[in-house]
Enzyme design. Sequence first.
Site, short mmCIF file in Angstrom:
data_model
loop_
_atom_site.label_atom_id
_atom_site.label_comp_id
_atom_site.label_asym_id
_atom_site.label_seq_id
_atom_site.Cartn_x
_atom_site.Cartn_y
_atom_site.Cartn_z
N GLY A 10 0.92 -5.24 7.81
CA GLY A 10 0.40 -4.62 9.14
C GLY A 10 1.42 -3.19 9.53
N VAL A 21 3.32 -8.75 3.19
CA VAL A 21 1.87 -9.40 3.36
C VAL A 21 1.78 -10.60 2.68
CG1 VAL A 21 0.63 -8.24 1.37
CG2 VAL A 21 -0.50 -9.08 3.38
N PHE A 22 2.33 -10.79 1.37
CA PHE A 22 2.54 -12.12 0.68
C PHE A 22 2.91 -13.38 1.37
CE2 PHE A 22 3.28 -8.60 -2.54
CZ PHE A 22 2.00 -8.36 -2.64
N SER A 40 5.35 1.83 1.40
CA SER A 40 5.26 0.37 2.26
C SER A 40 4.08 -0.42 1.67
CB SER A 40 5.55 0.14 3.81
OG SER A 40 7.03 0.49 4.06
N PRO A 41 3.77 -0.30 0.42
CA PRO A 41 2.29 -0.76 -0.02
C PRO A 41 2.27 -2.30 0.09
CG PRO A 41 3.42 -0.23 -1.82
CD PRO A 41 4.31 0.28 -0.41
N TYR A 49 18.43 8.13 2.57
CA TYR A 49 18.43 6.95 2.17
C TYR A 49 19.96 6.29 1.79
CZ TYR A 49 13.29 7.15 1.57
OH TYR A 49 12.05 7.08 1.86
#
Length: 307
Positions: A221, A228-229, A216-217, A52
Site C-alpha cells: 500500500g 506486501v509479501f 518501492s515495488p 541516500y
Amino acid sequence: MKKIQVSQTELKVSEIGLGLMRMNSLTDEEAKKVIQTAVDNGITFFDHADIYGGGESERIFGRAFSEMGIARDAVHVQSKTGIVPGKMYDFSKEHIIQSVEESLERLKVDYLDALLLHRPDTLVEPEEVAEAFDLLKQQGKVRYFGVSNQNPMQIELLKKYVKQPLVFNQLQMSVSHHPMIDAGLNVNRSNELSLDRDGSLLDYSRLHNMTIQPWSPFQAGNGNSGIVFDHPEYKELNVVIERMAEEKSVSREAIAIAWLLRHPAKMQPIIGSMNPERIAATAKASDVSMSRLEWYELYRSGGFQLP
C-alpha cells in the site's frame, strides 16, 4: 535481462534498475558483491540520490565500483537532487549544480547518465532549473534529465523553460499500490478508486514518452506497513502471487516485478534490495511471461474490484 529504449535518448537500459538507498549499511566488499550480482544478472542501471545515507551510499558505491574493473560505459548511473532533509526542497540553480558535483565526486565518475529532480519544490523557478541543466549538459556532467514524484502540470511548467527532454519520472507503484491505474479503470464512477489524484499521469507519461520508474515495488500500500509479501491485509494477493511463482518457477519478487513489466507503458522498476540472492531472483522477472488474464487476476486479488 531485456533492455528498454528510453524515448528521446540514446539510452538502452536494463528493464530493471537497482536502487542504492540502503547501500550505506554495507561494507565495501559487500557493496562489490551486490554490484557484481546485479551486473551478472543483467541489471546495469544504478539509481542513487544525493541524500541516500547522507551521501554515504554514493560514496560506498563509488569506492566499490572504481575497484571492480567494470567499464563505465557498461552501466548507467542515475542520481537525484532537490531534497534538503527535514528542512526544505531546493531546485535552485546553485543547489542543483553543487549537488551534482558532490555526487560525481562521491561516485568517482565523470558524468551521470541521468539526473532527476527528487520531489516537487513549490518555490521552483524553472528558469533557474533550465540554467542549471544547460550548464551540466554543456559540461558533460549529465547526459539526460528527468523528475521524480511530479504531476503533469509540474512537468509542463518545467518543460516551458527546460530545453532538454524530461525522460524519466520516478513514481511509487507496486502490485498493491497503483492509484494511477485505479483512476483510469474507474472513469465516470463515484467510488474511491475513481479519484484522479495525479492528473492522468500514467497516460500523460505514455503520450509524452516518459519512462516511469516505479519505486518501492514491494511496498504494501501507500504507508509504512512493510512489504506486501505475507502481509495480513493482502492474504488473497499473496495466495495468487505464490501460486504464480510456483507455476513459473520464479520467486514472489519476480512475479511482483513482472506485473509492472507487463504494463505496456514500458516501465523500469527500481528494486532496493541489498541481498545478492534476492537481486538474482528478482532479475528473473525479465523473462516471466504474464498474460492479460493473469495481470488482472493479480490486480483483483489485491482487493481492487473492477467496475
